[in-house]
Design an enzyme around this catalytic site. Structure first.
Site, PDB file in Angstrom:
ATOM      1  N   ARG A  31      -1.746  -2.612   2.849  1.00  0.00           N
ATOM      2  CA  ARG A  31      -1.901  -3.186   1.820  1.00  0.00           C
ATOM      3  C   ARG A  31       0.028  -3.545   1.262  1.00  0.00           C
ATOM      4  NH1 ARG A  31      -3.825   0.845  -2.097  1.00  0.00           N
ATOM      5  NH2 ARG A  31      -2.445   2.673  -0.216  1.00  0.00           N
ATOM      6  N   ASN A  50      -8.306  -0.676  -0.402  1.00  0.00           N
ATOM      7  CA  ASN A  50      -8.212   0.084   0.489  1.00  0.00           C
ATOM      8  C   ASN A  50      -9.936   0.857   0.281  1.00  0.00           C
ATOM      9  OD1 ASN A  50      -6.017   0.398   1.892  1.00  0.00           O
ATOM     10  ND2 ASN A  50      -5.599   2.859   1.134  1.00  0.00           N
TER      11      ASN A  50
END
Length: 103
Positions: A31, A50
């Site tokens: 990320r 996520n």
């Protein structure tokens, strides 16, 4: 697997691209690197998050060309971890994102 082609440009030419990235993409900085890539491309707003099933969801709003550059990076770039596949959809932007964030 590609789920749809980008929509034709409308008005401002801004689109929304949502991608689901499969593979070993959690717990490896994926990320963070996705946010860094979005900022490097510039003028993209959205987030990387996520999901409970091990995937990462990436939502980007901006020009079609810049969203496509981020999608190409997700598929073929120097990402951390291991990307086994990316599925995306294209839509009209919804707005509401001040920048590109990690969620």
């Amino acid at each position: 697997m590609q789920s749809s082609a980008p929509p034709p440009e409308q008005g401002s030419g801004t689109v929304r691209m949502t991608a689901w990235v499969r593979g070993h993409v959690q717990g490896v900085g994926f990320r963070w690197f996705t946010r860094a890539q979005a900022l490097a491309i510039g003028d993209l707003r959205g987030f990387a998050s996520n999901l409970g099933d091990g995937r990462v969801q990436v939502v980007a709003e901006g020009s079609r060309e810049k969203c496509a550059r981020l999608l190409d990076w997700l598929r073929e770039g120097d990402t951390p971890g291991r990307v086994d596949g990316v599925t995306e959809i294209w839509d009209t932007p919804r707005g509401g994102y001040p920048d590109f964030a990690i969620r």
